[in-house]
Design an enzyme around this catalytic site. Structure first.
Site, PDB file in Angstrom:
ATOM      1  N   LYS A  29       2.471   2.236   7.988  1.00 38.41           N
ATOM      2  CA  LYS A  29       4.314   1.460   8.415  1.00 38.41           C
ATOM      3  C   LYS A  29       4.874   1.376   7.777  1.00 38.41           C
ATOM      4  CE  LYS A  29       1.149  -2.401   6.041  1.00 38.41           C
ATOM      5  NZ  LYS A  29       0.402  -3.714   6.045  1.00 38.41           N
ATOM      6  N   TYR A 249      24.253  -5.369 -20.350  1.00 35.27           N
ATOM      7  CA  TYR A 249      24.582  -5.897 -19.871  1.00 35.27           C
ATOM      8  C   TYR A 249      24.562  -7.460 -20.889  1.00 35.27           C
ATOM      9  CZ  TYR A 249      27.119  -4.279 -15.977  1.00 35.27           C
ATOM     10  OH  TYR A 249      27.686  -3.505 -15.192  1.00 35.27           O
TER      11      TYR A 249
HETATM   12  C1  LIG Z   1      -1.072  -3.844   5.503  1.00 34.23           C
HETATM   13  C2  LIG Z   1      -2.125  -3.677   6.452  1.00 34.23           C
HETATM   14  C3  LIG Z   1      -3.469  -3.168   6.135  1.00 34.23           C
HETATM   15  C4  LIG Z   1      -3.289  -2.188   4.694  1.00 34.23           C
HETATM   16  O1  LIG Z   1      -3.495  -2.631   3.470  1.00 34.23           O
HETATM   17  P1  LIG Z   1      -3.444  -2.163   2.118  1.00 34.23           P
HETATM   18  O2  LIG Z   1      -4.077  -3.468   1.355  1.00 34.23           O
HETATM   19  O3  LIG Z   1      -2.150  -1.190   2.572  1.00 34.23           O
HETATM   20  O4  LIG Z   1      -5.249  -0.989   2.406  1.00 34.23           O
HETATM   21  C5  LIG Z   1      -4.543  -3.098   6.546  1.00 34.23           C
HETATM   22  N1  LIG Z   1      -4.553  -4.377   8.220  1.00 34.23           N
HETATM   23  C6  LIG Z   1      -3.043  -4.909   8.653  1.00 34.23           C
HETATM   24  C7  LIG Z   1      -3.654  -5.705   9.425  1.00 34.23           C
HETATM   25  C8  LIG Z   1      -2.252  -4.565   7.578  1.00 34.23           C
HETATM   26  O5  LIG Z   1      -1.185  -5.248   8.155  1.00 34.23           O
END
Ligand SMILES: *Cc1c(COP(=O)(O)O)cnc(C)c1O
Length: 368
Positions: A29, A249
């Protein structure tokens, strides 16, 4: 930004070994955590990964385009009106509510055959997923079950990053009880942290994300993953200042010695967050700034991080060793990304997924 796909593949293999005898999928994702779906998916595919997870339908369409023979689950479910596009692209929705389940079953009924899906239950995180009572409703209603080709029964742990956390045991118990309603359906619960923590948490399919990309998954344990992303900024100018001069800044940093400061062409517009500034930002738990690396020297940030640039103290680097046009490592093999995240008041996940689109992205292809 250099993305070493050899590191990615090595990390996948380590996670798959930990997950065994369960299979190991991959969460891609958010553009594969900022690393690029189009490059990451083929590398994982060649390493033996057959199942991918994305958050959004649009991300799934990109995965299916490059990997049409693999399975791709959509974590964020199915909104009304999205059924057709999900089906047409061969994506598998993860049904998180009774409404979504009814919606997908109705679509499948109209389509004339059961359609693939996953069911997710909330075993205690109180994020998304069906309550055990709703899962029972689905299990007990043939008008739903007859139209669903349930390929996976899922849950997600709230505290897997904390080894031995009692909440994980409680969630596991509820998950196992409820999943007994679907004895023939493969189960999945493990993110990176659960995968690395215990094979008792991986069930039939692990679904790691952050650890694939080299990020820390478990708290207070040495990170076993190889770095994947190296971020470097190019020196635009090396400025000199006297003790007593204020820098940047707000003039929030005052030099305490005659100093040289190298400014690189990376700033908060590139996701190198302003909260990592050495001075002048109040919203940070720790008091040290981000550090960087140059030819064996650890460099301390100076002043506030700007939109398009930030400065590092290079007083201790001999003048003839550092020049305009040289590159400073912001994170990578010499500076763990999670150290930068901690100094910035966040986590590696947020740093990786927030890197902007102004970097040149260079891929090191896997050796075969
Ligand atoms: C993002 C996600 C993962 C992966 O999690 P990590 O901590 O990046 O390994 C797995 N399962 C679900 C439902 C997620 O939303």
């Amino acid at each position: 930004m250099t993305i070493d796909l050899n590191g990615l593949v090595a990390n996948y293999k380590l996670l798959a070994k930990h997950a065994s005898p369960a299979k190991c999928g991959a969460v891609v994702k958010a553009n594969a955590y900022g690393c690029g779906i189009e490059q990451v998916v083929p590398a994982l595919l060649a390493a033996g990964c057959e199942t991918f997870f994305v958050a959004l339908v649009e991300e799934g369409m990109r995965v299916r385009k490059i990997a049409p023979d693999t399975r791709c689950f959509v974590l964020n479910g199915v909104f009304a009106g999205a059924e057709k596009v999900i089906h047409e692209h061969g994506l598998v929705p993860i049904l998180n509510t009774l409404n979504q389940t009814e919606r997908w079953a109705a679509f499948a009924k109209a389509h004339g055959a059961p359609l693939p899906c996953a069911l997710q239950m909330d075993s205690g995180m109180r994020r998304v997923g069906m309550s055990p009572a709703d899962v029972e409703r689905v299990a007990g209603q043939n008008h739903l079950r007859d139209h669903l080709d349930i390929q996976l029964f899922m849950t997600h742990f709230a505290c897997a990053d904390d080894v031995g956390h009692p909440k994980t045991d409680l969630q596991q118990e509820i998950f196992e009880q409820t999943s007994a309603l679907f004895p023939d359906v493969p189960r999945s619960a493990a993110n990176s942290a659960a995968d690395l923590q215990s094979s008792g948490l991986t069930y039939d399919l692990a679904r790691p994300g952050v650890a694939l990309y080299g990020g820390e998954a478990l708290n207070d344990v040495p990170n076993p993953m190889e770095p994947v992303v190296t971020l470097e900024g190019r020196i635009m100018q090396i400025t000199s200042g006297e003790s007593g001069d204020s820098v940047g800044y707000g003039g929030t940093e005052t030099l305490t010695r005659k100093s040289r400061i190298a400014y690189i062409s990376v700033g908060y517009a590139d996701g190198y967050l302003r909260s990592g500034s050495h001075t002048g930002v109040p919203l940070r738990a720790v008091t040290q700034s981000t550090t960087a690396h140059f030819k064996g020297h650890t460099l301390k940030g100076v002043g506030r991080i700007s939109m398009d640039m930030c400065g590092f103290d290079v007083t201790e680097v001999p003048e003839n060793e550092i020049n305009e046009g040289d590159w400073i490592e912001l994170f990578g093999p010499n500076v763990p990304i999670d150290d930068v995240a901690r100094a910035t008041g966040t986590i590696g996940y947020e740093l990786l997924t927030g890197l902007g689109d102004r970097y040149s992205r260079i891929y090191i292809e896997p050796e075969t």
